[in-house]
Design a protein around this motif. Structure first.
Motif, short mmCIF file in Angstrom:
data_model
loop_
_atom_site.label_atom_id
_atom_site.label_comp_id
_atom_site.label_asym_id
_atom_site.label_seq_id
_atom_site.Cartn_x
_atom_site.Cartn_y
_atom_site.Cartn_z
N SER A 273 -12.13 5.77 -5.26
CA SER A 273 -12.02 4.59 -6.11
C SER A 273 -12.24 4.99 -7.56
CB SER A 273 -13.06 3.54 -5.71
OG SER A 273 -14.35 3.92 -6.16
N ASN A 274 -12.06 4.03 -8.46
CA ASN A 274 -12.31 4.30 -9.87
C ASN A 274 -13.78 4.59 -10.15
OD1 ASN A 274 -9.61 3.85 -10.50
ND2 ASN A 274 -9.92 1.65 -10.83
N GLU A 275 -14.65 4.09 -9.27
CA GLU A 275 -16.09 4.30 -9.47
C GLU A 275 -16.58 5.61 -8.88
OE1 GLU A 275 -18.58 0.67 -8.84
OE2 GLU A 275 -16.72 -0.09 -7.97
N SER A 290 -20.86 9.16 -7.37
CA SER A 290 -20.28 8.98 -8.70
C SER A 290 -19.49 10.22 -9.11
CB SER A 290 -21.40 8.73 -9.71
OG SER A 290 -22.14 9.93 -9.91
N ILE A 311 -10.89 -0.25 -0.17
CA ILE A 311 -11.20 -0.81 -1.49
C ILE A 311 -9.92 -1.35 -2.08
CG2 ILE A 311 -12.01 -0.29 -3.82
CD1 ILE A 311 -13.81 1.81 -2.68
N ASP A 312 -9.97 -2.58 -2.61
CA ASP A 312 -8.76 -3.14 -3.22
C ASP A 312 -8.73 -2.83 -4.71
OD1 ASP A 312 -10.41 -4.96 -4.50
OD2 ASP A 312 -9.83 -6.67 -3.24
N ARG A 313 -7.68 -3.30 -5.37
CA ARG A 313 -7.48 -2.98 -6.78
C ARG A 313 -8.55 -3.58 -7.68
NH1 ARG A 313 -1.22 -4.67 -6.69
NH2 ARG A 313 -2.22 -6.27 -5.42
N GLY A 315 -11.65 -3.66 -6.90
CA GLY A 315 -12.91 -2.98 -6.63
C GLY A 315 -13.72 -3.59 -5.51
N SER A 316 -13.16 -4.56 -4.80
CA SER A 316 -13.85 -5.14 -3.65
C SER A 316 -13.84 -4.14 -2.50
CB SER A 316 -13.19 -6.44 -3.22
OG SER A 316 -13.22 -7.39 -4.27
N VAL A 317 -14.93 -4.12 -1.74
CA VAL A 317 -15.10 -3.15 -0.66
C VAL A 317 -15.08 -3.88 0.68
CG1 VAL A 317 -16.61 -1.37 0.31
CG2 VAL A 317 -16.44 -1.65 -2.18
N ALA A 331 -15.90 -7.88 -5.57
CA ALA A 331 -16.42 -7.33 -6.83
C ALA A 331 -17.24 -8.37 -7.56
CB ALA A 331 -15.26 -6.85 -7.69
#
Length: 762
Positions: A273-275, A290, A311-313, A315-317, A331
């Motif tokens: 993910s982005n995170e 991270s 994970i969706d776009r 950021g929801s898991v 998110a």
């Protein structure tokens, strides 16, 4: 077509009345009714056990051990899919969405079902399931362009969508051992990665994958924490793998531990993910690593082991769980559960339908139970020890209808639970009811069968009661009374129980001293046990076996006894030891019978190891239903119990893989007949289907008349509320286009019902 004047008394006045009926229309017929529903199968399964999930836009597709469901996140809408909706198998193991939006479901049987949401159509791929491989389950998919890579129990296959055919199958992937299960497949920067239970392999996707030289293999000797690879993902640190002994990242040609907190633990899923990189652990935790390779808990103390991670776009898991649906972490919001309303388990061990038409289910014993639950046709309501601690256990294994609208649930060790007619829950144990349990632990109370008599008493057996009080009765004034076995007080292993119209209790004895069938009549005097009648039946009296599995009372008051070696019919229950009182049912000789249910037409529904057999009311005809003969609409597995709702004609078949229902014409007749509901209306002939005639009084006959009052056909009905007509005359010819009047009447002519049907001849 043969035409003749009707001889039905009062026909002239009826036809005159129906002329007006013709002008103003038939509101009841237009409303539809039971038409189109006869012979329809429907499956109900628990979808709590998530096996895999896929996400496209705001739509979540979930593969479970009981079928699949679609969840539209924005609208919180569910759509359920099981065998009756098109799946080949409910035991799903993999799911993927291809570039065209079609959804691929893989199962433990090797069957692949492809669903198109655009036109709601299905396509099946059965090559893997029909292969000669001993283990052929589908474990994973990867969709890329026109290609679907399929991981199986024995290797990897490549399927080309545009040609709808397999291109190749690899039983050996590079240097890895042959025919090992492929658990996961990933495509990262034009390199295909294949995880197996015996290591990991990679190859440039543009090179020939059937060439061993294209592949590079990795095992524990190359730094993998374990050879059991469970997931593969790209990450800010490079390619990472999840194994049964930790997560690792590829550094050059070797693997090294990703972070200390993910070493020596069973990591089941990874997602980038982005995170950073999310990692799910079998112990019920999710960590976020991270970009600086610092791990922190994201979710802990999940109710069960994770099985999927998305994970969706935004950021929801989404965390798929074993037996608990999906934990959803939107998110910036609190967590919630994604799980369609359904049964708590696929173990349908015992079934009972109450007077309101609600199906009640008990699930199991010896640690397999998940409480009990009810289904009103729309919603499932569960009762578990987590919700109701007073239940004491989740091991409730028998459901039964009691007196005064109550439902009773026998437990394995706690006693018995009762739901009264107002929904109040009462639990009766050794402490508050006087039960004495097994000799080794008198507080461990196992209740067997439960049944009610016509005086409002609810009777039950107490298995192996240490004090010998093996039969208990709950009276209308809510007091308990107990009986010892008056035939032989040392026989206490008593299990299932039914009560016939004469008040006789028929009880299965599984006591090793003397197995067989016990019968007992208290003669309506609970407080005077001196006048009780006791008896016992065995093979010496005509039973085909002493190992009895089930007993049932039919609509005529006869007793049916299912054993491990076939079926017996007790035609004289008031004198069962008389000559000829017990007869074997020859067509099922030698067949194990585990459950029996009786419908409104006195048909018997009997479960066998091969499925279900429907016996006609007189036993002369039999129809067998198996998973194969119904194309999977009868759920596979072992049939645990059968129940019938006489008010709707629905037959419920509980198995260890879910519930199947079948709609039949065996509906209890109406008390007062007036108008008939005919469906479909209009009816097109010739047709493979039938017109459903609904609204009949008991034992009605039917006449089909033209608008001129001429009879084209007449017949006796099965005896219940519903009959069928195939649109043909007495000679078997399809009737012409026109308006026809349907008249149903009882044998004494006291009740007459009518309806109007439009027929269109093709």
């Amino acid at each position: 077509m043969a035409l003749r004047a009707s001889s039905l008394p009062g026909l002239r006045s009826l036809v005159g009345a129906m002329a007006l009926f013709l002008c103003f229309g038939d509101a009841a017929a237009a409303a539809g009714g039971a038409g189109g529903t006869i012979g329809v199968w429907k499956n109900y399964t628990s979808m709590r056990d998530v096996r895999a999930a896929a996400l496209t836009g705001d739509t979540l597709w979930v593969a479970t051990g009981g079928g699949a469901f679609r969840y539209i996140i924005a609208d919180t809408l569910y759509t359920l899919f099981a065998n009756t909706e098109g799946l080949s198998s409910n035991d799903l193991t993999a799911v993927e969405v291809d570039p065209d939006g079609d959804v691929w479901f893989g199962s433990s049987t090797g069957a692949i079902d492809v669903y198109s949401p655009r036109d709601r159509s299905w396509r099946r791929i059965l090559d893997i399931s029909l292969s000669s491989q001993p283990m052929k389950g589908v474990r994973s998919f990867l969709s890329t362009g026109d290609t679907i890579l399929i991981g199986t129990d024995f290797g990897m296959s490549i399927f080309i969508r545009s040609r709808w055919e397999f291109k190749d199958t690899y039983l050996k992937i590079g240097p890895l051992p042959a025919q090992v299960p492929v658990t996961t497949i990933a495509l990262i920067r034009d390199t295909v990665w294949v995880g197996t239970l015996q290591g990991l392999a990679m190859a440039p996707f543009h090179r020939p994958l059937n060439s061993p030289s294209s592949w590079t293999g990795f095992r524990q000797s190359d730094g993998l924490p374990s050879n059991a690879v469970q997931d593969i993902s790209d990450s800010p640190f490079g390619v990472c793998v999840a194994t049964s002994q930790g997560a690792a990242v590829l550094s050059g040609a070797l693997w090294s531990g990703l972070v200390p907190s993910l070493q020596g633990v069973d990591v089941v899923r990874l997602v980038n993910s982005n995170e950073g990189l999310f990692a799910a652990l079998r112990t019920g935790s999710v960590y976020l690593v991270s970009p600086a390779r610092q791990a922190a808990p994201f979710a802990q103390n999940l109710p069960s082991a994770p099985t999927a991670l998305l994970i969706d776009r935004a950021g929801s898991v989404f965390v798929g769980l074993q037996g608990n649906g999906i934990s959803f972490y939107p998110a910036g919001q609190g967590a919630r559960t994604i799980l369609p309303n359904g049964p708590t388990s696929n173990l349908f061990t015992s079934l009972a339908v109450n007077a309101n038409g609600t199906l009640w289910v008990a699930t199991g014993f010896n640690g397999r139970g998940t409480g009990f639950f009810g289904f009103d046709g729309t919603k499932w309501n569960s009762y578990t020890v987590q919700q109701y601690p007073q239940l004491g256990t989740n091991d409730y294994y028998r459901a039964a209808v009691g007196a005064k609208g109550s439902m009773w649930f026998s437990s394995w060790g706690t006693g018995v639970a009762m739901l009264d007619s107002h929904g109040g829950l009462h639990v009766f144990t050794s402490a508050n009811a006087g039960f004495v349990g097994i000799p080794d632990d008198p507080k461990f109370v196992v209740i067997g069968g439960v049944a009610s008599d016509d005086r409002g008493n609810t009777w039950m057996t107490v298995r192996t009661a240490a004090d010998g009080n093996a039969i208990a009765v709950f009276t209308p004034d809510s007091t308990w009374k107990f009986f010892r076995n008056g035939y032989n007080s040392s026989l206490t292993l008593l299990t299932k129980l039914v009560i016939d119209p004469y008040g006789t209790k028929w009880i299965i004895s599984e006591d090793p001293q003397r197995p067989g069938l016990l019968y007992f009549n208290d003669r309506g005097t609970l407080d005077n046990q001196s006048d009780d009648i006791w008896g016992f039946l065995t093979t010496d009296d005509g039973l085909v076996s002493n190992s009895i599995r089930v007993i049932a009372v039919d609509r005529l008051g006869d007793i049916w006894v299912g054993t491990d070696l076939g079926l017996n019919h007790i035609v004289n229950p008031t004198n069962p030891t008389a000559q000829g009182a017990i007869s074997p049912y020859v067509p099922l000789r030698g067949v194990l019978v585990s459950s029996i249910a009786v419908d409104a037409l006195n048909n018997k529904w009997v479960s066998t190891p091969d499925g279900v057999v429907q016996l006609s009311s007189d036993g002369t005809d039999a129809v067998q239903y198996t998973s194969a003969s119904t194309n999977g609409k009868l759920i596979g597995g072992t049939v645990g119990d059968i129940a019938v709702d006489a008010s709707t004609g629905t037959v419920y078949i509980g198995t260890d893989q879910g519930l199947s229902t079948l709609t039949t014409i065996a509906v209890a007749p109406v008390a007062s007949a007036s108008s008939l509901v005919l469906s479909p209306n209009p009816f097109r002939v010739p047709s493979d289907g039938n017109v459903t005639i609904d609204g009949l009084a008991a034992e009605s006959s039917v006449k089909i008349l033209t608008s001129d009052g001429l009879v084209v056909n007449e017949f006796d009905t099965p005896g219940g509320r519903i009959a069928l007509w195939d649109g043909r005359d007495e000679n078997g010819n399809a009737v012409p286009t026109g308006v026809y009047f349907i008249i149903a009447y009882t044998r004494d002519g006291a009740q007459v019902a009518k309806g109007k049907l439009a027929v269109i001849r093709k």
